[in-house]
Design an enzyme around this catalytic site. Sequence first.
Site, short mmCIF file in Angstrom:
data_model
loop_
_atom_site.label_atom_id
_atom_site.label_comp_id
_atom_site.label_asym_id
_atom_site.label_seq_id
_atom_site.Cartn_x
_atom_site.Cartn_y
_atom_site.Cartn_z
N SER A 86 34.89 -12.07 -48.98
CA SER A 86 33.95 -11.02 -49.38
C SER A 86 34.44 -9.64 -48.94
O SER A 86 34.40 -8.67 -49.71
CB SER A 86 32.57 -11.29 -48.78
OG SER A 86 31.98 -12.44 -49.33
N ASP B 261 26.65 -19.79 -48.48
CA ASP B 261 27.92 -20.44 -48.77
C ASP B 261 28.19 -21.66 -47.90
O ASP B 261 29.05 -22.48 -48.22
CB ASP B 261 29.08 -19.45 -48.60
CG ASP B 261 29.07 -18.37 -49.67
OD1 ASP B 261 28.43 -18.57 -50.71
OD2 ASP B 261 29.71 -17.33 -49.45
#
Length: 330
Positions: free
Chosen positions: A24, A317
């Site tokens: 990310s 996640d």
Amino acid sequence: MNNILSITPAKYLQGEVSLPGDKSISHRAIILASIAEGTSVIKGIQRGRDCLATLNILRMMGVEAKEKGDDLVIHGKGGVGLKEPRDILDCENSGTTMRLLAGLLSAQNFYSVLTGDSSLRKRPMGRVIEPLKRMGAQIFARGKGRFPPLSIIGTRLQGIDYSSPIPSAQVKTCLLLAGLYAKGNTSVTEKYRSRDHTERMLKFLGADIEVDDLRVRIKGGVSLSGRKIWVPGDISAAAFFIGGAVILKGSKIKVLNVGLNPTRRGFIDILLQMGADIKILNLKKKCGEKIGDIEVQGRNDLKGTLIEGEMIPRLIDEIPMLAVVACFAR
């Protein structure tokens, strides 16, 4: 010759683990360094296919990026320095690439098309298209304006106040990138706070950005400055080693230089609630992000817990690995 991989179950895990950079943060570092003034050196960048898709697209728009040992050196083009690409921009299988760059490209002074592989072209993009259109973006998509490819005619945008119905760091980042170029202020409000890597990095690079509880506001027209950016190890990748260690009695591992952003460490916090023996060591702050080592010892005495509400975005996640760990809890 048969390609057979034999796996022998381990009685316990021991040792130290160094992980690839956080995916990310890597996406965001590549994009923001590309539109900053001056040179940025990104240390610890993740080199998976998704991040490379983002990098390749920015190179197609004139960004100069070179490998220097383990570092990635990006010579930023500034706020208005990107060039119209000569070809369609391929996001491959990266939804992050498509959603984030949709915001950036909507504010440029040229035409572009974002596409991807057959899987990505089936993913709906309405959650970014709809608020971008409120800002004045000209985006065209198939399937009644919902599915890629995205055809984007860049234009001058107007800042808006947007309340996101579902917390999403990708939607939020898309709008903040668009807001960086828009007239006036752009704000995004969420029911629960999604991961905030974008806000932290924008502030680190000089954006005029404020975070007020669940609301983020950015002022348009402020330039970013290139800097050295350090990408920590990916806590989502760490989850597999940590989860394995907590369920195997006798395990003792240390995961080094992991990102410990409060909006991402939900997996760790839930394991602590379950009674896991986890210690955070060498905690420090770099580029606005908390980083440290995680020491785990396996005791095989976990207890069940309740996971709900604002905790979900903090471990979204890691839910598959958490489900495995939960099978071993009382």
